[in-house]
Design an enzyme around this catalytic site. Sequence first.
Site, PDB file in Angstrom:
ATOM      1  N   ASP A 142      51.832  38.015  35.045  1.00  0.00           N
ATOM      2  CA  ASP A 142      50.412  38.186  35.315  1.00  0.00           C
ATOM      3  C   ASP A 142      49.961  36.929  36.070  1.00  0.00           C
ATOM      4  O   ASP A 142      50.671  35.909  36.061  1.00  0.00           O
ATOM      5  CB  ASP A 142      49.709  38.319  33.939  1.00  0.00           C
ATOM      6  CG  ASP A 142      48.205  38.189  34.032  1.00  0.00           C
ATOM      7  OD1 ASP A 142      47.604  38.942  34.805  1.00  0.00           O
ATOM      8  OD2 ASP A 142      47.635  37.331  33.324  1.00  0.00           O
ATOM      9  N   ASP A 196      46.083  35.418  36.660  1.00  0.00           N
ATOM     10  CA  ASP A 196      45.015  34.600  36.062  1.00  0.00           C
ATOM     11  C   ASP A 196      45.261  34.349  34.581  1.00  0.00           C
ATOM     12  O   ASP A 196      45.474  35.280  33.807  1.00  0.00           O
ATOM     13  CB  ASP A 196      43.653  35.286  36.242  1.00  0.00           C
ATOM     14  CG  ASP A 196      43.215  35.299  37.691  1.00  0.00           C
ATOM     15  OD1 ASP A 196      42.638  34.311  38.147  1.00  0.00           O
ATOM     16  OD2 ASP A 196      43.476  36.315  38.372  1.00  0.00           O
ATOM     17  N   ASP A 213      48.187  37.278  29.709  1.00  0.00           N
ATOM     18  CA  ASP A 213      47.205  36.729  28.768  1.00  0.00           C
ATOM     19  C   ASP A 213      46.068  37.680  28.447  1.00  0.00           C
ATOM     20  O   ASP A 213      45.237  37.408  27.577  1.00  0.00           O
ATOM     21  CB  ASP A 213      46.571  35.451  29.352  1.00  0.00           C
ATOM     22  CG  ASP A 213      45.607  35.783  30.481  1.00  0.00           C
ATOM     23  OD1 ASP A 213      45.984  36.615  31.353  1.00  0.00           O
ATOM     24  OD2 ASP A 213      44.479  35.262  30.484  1.00  0.00           O
TER      25      ASP A 213
HETATM   26  O1  LIG Z   1      45.512  40.528  35.756  1.00  0.00           O
HETATM   27  P1  LIG Z   1      45.042  39.152  36.101  1.00  0.00           P
HETATM   28  O2  LIG Z   1      45.809  38.514  37.205  1.00  0.00           O
HETATM   29  O3  LIG Z   1      44.970  38.254  34.863  1.00  0.00           O
HETATM   30  O4  LIG Z   1      43.548  39.372  36.645  1.00  0.00           O
HETATM   31  C1  LIG Z   1      42.504  39.706  35.728  1.00  0.00           C
HETATM   32  C2  LIG Z   1      41.190  39.218  36.311  1.00  0.00           C
HETATM   33  O5  LIG Z   1      41.434  37.838  36.666  1.00  0.00           O
HETATM   34  C3  LIG Z   1      40.388  37.148  37.357  1.00  0.00           C
HETATM   35  O6  LIG Z   1      39.332  36.890  36.431  1.00  0.00           O
HETATM   36  C4  LIG Z   1      39.731  36.010  35.381  1.00  0.00           C
HETATM   37  O7  LIG Z   1      40.055  34.709  35.953  1.00  0.00           O
HETATM   38  C5  LIG Z   1      38.936  34.050  36.609  1.00  0.00           C
HETATM   39  C6  LIG Z   1      39.475  32.787  37.244  1.00  0.00           C
HETATM   40  O8  LIG Z   1      40.077  31.943  36.299  1.00  0.00           O
HETATM   41  C7  LIG Z   1      37.809  33.777  35.576  1.00  0.00           C
HETATM   42  O9  LIG Z   1      36.698  33.170  36.227  1.00  0.00           O
HETATM   43  C8  LIG Z   1      37.380  35.135  34.948  1.00  0.00           C
HETATM   44  O10 LIG Z   1      36.410  34.893  33.897  1.00  0.00           O
HETATM   45  C9  LIG Z   1      38.599  35.870  34.347  1.00  0.00           C
HETATM   46  O11 LIG Z   1      38.241  37.181  33.906  1.00  0.00           O
HETATM   47  C10 LIG Z   1      39.919  37.938  38.543  1.00  0.00           C
HETATM   48  O12 LIG Z   1      38.830  37.266  39.146  1.00  0.00           O
HETATM   49  C11 LIG Z   1      39.583  39.374  38.188  1.00  0.00           C
HETATM   50  O13 LIG Z   1      39.285  40.073  39.362  1.00  0.00           O
HETATM   51  C12 LIG Z   1      40.819  40.003  37.556  1.00  0.00           C
HETATM   52  O14 LIG Z   1      40.580  41.359  37.246  1.00  0.00           O
END
Ligand SMILES: O=P(O)(O)OC[C@H]1O[C@H](O[C@H]2O[C@H](CO)[C@@H](O)[C@H](O)[C@H]2O)[C@H](O)[C@@H](O)[C@@H]1O
Length: 375
Positions: free
Chosen positions: A119, A121, A314
Amino acid sequence: MAKASVVVPEQVGAAAAAQVGCPCPGTTLFPYPPPRAGIAVRRKCLQAAQQLELGAGLRGGWVESMRASSPTHAKAAAALAAGVDEEHAAWMARHPSALGEFEKVVAASKGKQIVMFLDYDGTLSPIVDDPDAAFMSETMRMAVRSVAKHFPTAIVSGRCRDKVFEFVKLAELYYAGSHGMDIKGPASRHAAAKSPPHNKGVLFQPASEFLPMIEQVHQRLEQATSSIPGAKVENNKFCVSVHFRCVDEKSWGALAETVRRVVREFPRLRLSQGRMVFEVRPTIKWDKGKALEFLLDSLGFADCRDVLPVYIGDDRTDEDAFKVLRRRGQGVGILVSKHPKETSASFSLQEPAEVMEFLLRLVEWNRLSRTRLRL
Ligand SMILES: O=P(O)(O)OC[C@H]1O[C@H](O[C@H]2O[C@H](CO)[C@@H](O)[C@H](O)[C@H]2O)[C@H](O)[C@@H](O)[C@@H]1O
């Protein structure tokens, strides 16, 4: 390890692909062994928060659910205040550290081909306020690059595929963006030559018919949330994220209500929740777990006992992949979290820095094993 044994995997990925109209179910799309260069492929409150489906009657629970989506927020603070280290210890006993139990993890891979699923983020990059600034460190990039030299490696993200590629910048990887709804293999001159120019190397986009609808809902959400300071709408191509990390908690109820109202206008879209984010996506039966199976099938491991998928993530959306590994009785699911969370993963790592350490240990272990074999 809870599921060390290998069961005969069903061709669920192929069947699922067929279900949503994959043009080539059961076909090996990604040649294996993997390319050296250029070959074409997260108690009660938490449970209630898993899926904020429309009409699920959770209105009163929405703000609770939004609080629960930040582990450093209410739950962790309450846990610390109450001094409940016991809960953490009990959780760690059920989901031990993948570093602490490294030998068990690698023992499970004996005689098997490891395939890595990562994954983005919160796994490869630390969680930050601004989604556009979730950069990956150069050292993490080098670790992922090394892993990909040893094992087929895929990034599986909720983000739009192009955006996650901009962050990761490694052409030799497989990418599954938009929660697995946009799958592409490594860059290959041969495959690119055979693909239409607009579609170079794209392998599977089960939600293409939803593109105009996603554009519409993105516009409607931007419009409807513009008066709520801190709200940020992100277009992830086949899905849309509405972030509330920078929204004052007093406005969370209003934001949740607004998002719910807009999504109701689109009966073919559904609403769920990630880490301080609402996720709007098509109602099709496709998620990160299906993407994992699709990638395994495509790599030629559909009926293979000799493969060990290792999935590190995560977020709640990563649970779909952990469940697939449990159901198959095959592979290693690792949740990245400092706090106890309900999960189907077998192991845990605390933060991206530990993910990097784990990846580097895996590379070193593999290098040493190969050297020993040669001697
Ligand atoms: O599947 P992932 O790669 O974990 O993506 C899930 C979402 O991740 C991002 O949002 C998350 O990370 C951001 C940056 O650290 C944070 O600001 C936010 O609160 C988290 O939810 C991304 O911006 C989303 O579009 C994804 O769906």
